[in-house]
Scaffold this active site. Structure first.
Site, PDB file in Angstrom:
ATOM      1  N   GLY A  14     -16.232  10.094  31.021  1.00 20.17           N
ATOM      2  CA  GLY A  14     -16.495   9.246  32.068  1.00 20.17           C
ATOM      3  C   GLY A  14     -16.868   9.934  33.464  1.00 20.17           C
ATOM      4  CB  SER A  15     -17.542  13.621  34.291  1.00 22.19           C
ATOM      5  OG  SER A  15     -18.799  13.949  33.604  1.00 22.19           O
ATOM      6  CG  ASN A  16     -23.004  11.780  33.541  1.00 22.97           C
ATOM      7  OD1 ASN A  16     -23.600  12.268  34.321  1.00 22.97           O
ATOM      8  ND2 ASN A  16     -22.635  12.445  32.287  1.00 22.97           N
ATOM      9  CE  LYS A  67     -26.108  -1.195  17.251  1.00 20.47           C
ATOM     10  NZ  LYS A  67     -25.939   0.155  17.150  1.00 20.47           N
ATOM     11  CG  MET A  92     -20.025   8.850  22.112  1.00 19.64           C
ATOM     12  SD  MET A  92     -21.404  10.073  22.299  1.00 19.64           S
ATOM     13  CE  MET A  92     -21.278  11.107  21.002  1.00 19.64           C
ATOM     14  NE  ARG A  93     -19.570   1.713  19.212  1.00 21.43           N
ATOM     15  CZ  ARG A  93     -19.151   1.470  17.860  1.00 21.43           C
ATOM     16  NH1 ARG A  93     -19.857   0.884  17.118  1.00 21.43           N
ATOM     17  NH2 ARG A  93     -17.890   1.806  17.787  1.00 21.43           N
ATOM     18  CG  LEU A  94     -28.426   4.701  17.774  1.00 22.54           C
ATOM     19  CD1 LEU A  94     -29.448   4.640  16.327  1.00 22.54           C
ATOM     20  CD2 LEU A  94     -29.444   5.155  18.807  1.00 22.54           C
ATOM     21  CG  ASN A 109     -28.475   7.910  27.317  1.00 21.43           C
ATOM     22  OD1 ASN A 109     -27.326   7.935  27.438  1.00 21.43           O
ATOM     23  ND2 ASN A 109     -28.947   8.622  26.416  1.00 21.43           N
ATOM     24  CG  HIS A 111     -30.217  13.879  25.181  1.00 21.27           C
ATOM     25  ND1 HIS A 111     -29.007  13.735  24.586  1.00 21.27           N
ATOM     26  CD2 HIS A 111     -30.653  14.977  25.102  1.00 21.27           C
ATOM     27  CE1 HIS A 111     -29.221  14.459  23.500  1.00 21.27           C
ATOM     28  NE2 HIS A 111     -30.118  15.361  23.795  1.00 21.27           N
TER      29      HIS A 111
HETATM   30  C1  GRF Z   1     -22.722  13.964  28.835  1.00 27.88           C
HETATM   31  O1  GRF Z   1     -23.166  15.099  28.600  1.00 27.88           O
HETATM   32  C2  GRF Z   1     -24.086  13.193  28.518  1.00 27.88           C
HETATM   33  O2  GRF Z   1     -25.197  13.702  28.832  1.00 27.88           O
HETATM   34  C3  GRF Z   1     -23.879  12.810  27.326  1.00 27.88           C
HETATM   35  O3  GRF Z   1     -22.652  12.602  27.018  1.00 27.88           O
HETATM   36  C4  GRF Z   1     -21.828  13.106  28.056  1.00 27.88           C
HETATM   37  C5  GRF Z   1     -20.810  12.200  28.542  1.00 27.88           C
HETATM   38  O4  GRF Z   1     -19.968  13.024  29.608  1.00 27.88           O
HETATM   39  N1  GRF Z   1     -24.698  11.556  26.899  1.00 27.88           N
HETATM   40  P1  GRF Z   1     -19.149  12.250  30.442  1.00 27.88           P
HETATM   41  O5  GRF Z   1     -18.408  11.041  29.585  1.00 27.88           O
HETATM   42  O6  GRF Z   1     -20.281  11.441  31.384  1.00 27.88           O
HETATM   43  O7  GRF Z   1     -18.317  12.997  31.159  1.00 27.88           O
END
Ligand code: GRF
Length: 203
Positions: A14-16, A67, A92-94, A109, A111
């Site tokens: 959850g850092s983002n 789903k 982590m899911r489509l 999203n 990436h």
């Molecule tokens: C990040 O590197 C993001 O680009 C990828 O998954 C990671 C998630 O990191 N999709 P965080 O949970 O936001 O720390």
């Protein structure tokens, strides 16, 4: 100012999410984070949400028959909070047709590579293995594929001699934390226009 409402979907650290919340609280921000949802009960992001004072829910996909039913529940939760934009951040899911249908062109999203290079899992490791000199991160609209939707913003990160997976991940992540809030802000400023495969950023 009328601010846009965001929900963040996550599965892990959850850092983002944290960076998005902090940006939302900066002066002049045009969005508010209303909700965090995790598909995993052990996601550290849920604890971050509690610390940040953001309502958070664990929705367990295993407690639904399929789903479509799981995503219907997500849709209900998101709509009940009047969410305008769904931001995937380490989710982590489509995303399936049910959620895409309920939030058309309203799911983003991030990436950790310069798409369309290195989609899918372990993007930083893919970049190291390929021996590229530059990688980075990408914010894109979500479509039915894996990291394949229209690209909104990218930031390049140079690989340095001696880089290993940890140093590269760290430098890319630092840029992710800046890029994602910027892209969200462009969205709510009404400056993103999808044009086929491309996104035009209007002045
Ligand atoms: C990040 O590197 C993001 O680009 C990828 O998954 C990671 C998630 O990191 N999709 P965080 O949970 O936001 O720390």
């Amino acid at each position: 100012m009328n601010k846009g409402n965001i929900a963040v979907l996550l599965s892990g650290r959850g850092s983002n999410f944290d960076a998005i919340v902090r940006a939302s609280r900066a002066v002049g921000s045009n969005f508010t984070v209303r909700l965090a949802i995790s598909d995993r009960s052990d996601a550290a992001g849920l604890k971050k949400a509690a610390r940040l004072g953001i309502p958070a829910r664990h929705v367990d996909p295993r407690s639904f028959p399929d789903k479509a039913a799981y995503e219907s529940r997500l849709g209900e939760l998101l709509e009940s909070q009047r969410i305008d934009l769904v931001c995937l951040a380490g989710y982590m899911r489509l995303v399936g047709p049910v959620l895409l249908g309920r939030f058309p062109d309203r799911i983003l999203n991030i990436h950790p590579a310069l798409l369309p290079c290195f989609p899918g899992l372990d993007a930083q490791e893919q970049a190291l293995r390929a021996g590229v000199k530059v990688s980075g991160c990408t914010v894109h609209f979500v479509d039915a594929g894996t990291d394949s939707g229209p690209i909104i913003a990218q930031k390049a990160v140079a690989l340095r001699p001696g880089d290993d997976l940890e140093t590269l991940k760290r430098r890319i992540l630092r840029q992710e934390h800046r890029l994602y809030p910027q892209a969200i802000s462009l969205f709510f400023a009404g400056r993103l226009q999808i044009d086929g495969r491309a996104v035009i950023i209007k002045p």
